[in-house]
Design an enzyme around this catalytic site. Sequence first.
Site: not given
Length: 260
Positions: A109-110, A133, A11, A130, A6-7, A13
């Site tokens: 995507a997240d 950032t 960060n 969520d 998960d970019a 992950v």
Amino acid sequence: MLLAIDAGNTNVVFALVEDGVIRARWRIATDPRRTGDEYAVWLSQLLELEGLERADVTAVIIGTVVPRALHNLEVLASKYFGVEPLVAGQGGADYGIVLDVADPATVGADRALNALAAHALYEGDLIVIDFGTATTFDVVDYSGAYQGGIIAPGINLSLDALVSAAAKLPRIAIEAPDSESVIGRTTQDMMHIGIYWGYVAMMEGLVERMKAEIGRPVSVIATGGLATLFDQHTEIFDAIEGDLTIQGLAMLYARSLSGP
């Protein structure tokens, strides 16, 4: 074993997932210039600490909101793990959910992965918050369709802007104030109150407005590292899922194995 990546903007992950269970997770600061070779050196050492080898990774799936980071992560997968990675939202890793917004291609995507995972885990209409950032508030209806949401500055981003723009304000930690008083007596107390309670008030106000607009019972699911910090002083969260995006990646990979 699946390596789910998960970019995010802050960060990247990396998580090892086996039979739907997260066995290990690591994070590194996002840097689009970091090469596949550099990732491999770092990951190889971490795998060794877990008693694993690169050969134990048999599949890779990547979700990213940083397009410049994708190529080097794909190189990592193909060169060092010998697999062609799936990329969330593309080809065989199509989300398979309705993105009911004006321009579906712009949904990060997240956010799509969170919607997918939240609907799989919880019934009914959902608001997914969520803490990254940016802090995002996303609406997923009872059918699993993504209906849109809100993007607000993340709390660290807000603090950075405040400190950088005001020369005499000190850097403070993101933490809950010592008391529930909203009248500070020192500069640091005033900043803690403004950042923390201001953020709580923002979240509660937005969630209240979103629920009124949805007009049906709604569950609020929180994810991201700061969710537990705010859970101490607000009642808006119905559940906290710290690994929601990684869960979404694992679900998307499992779906790709079964075909369309």
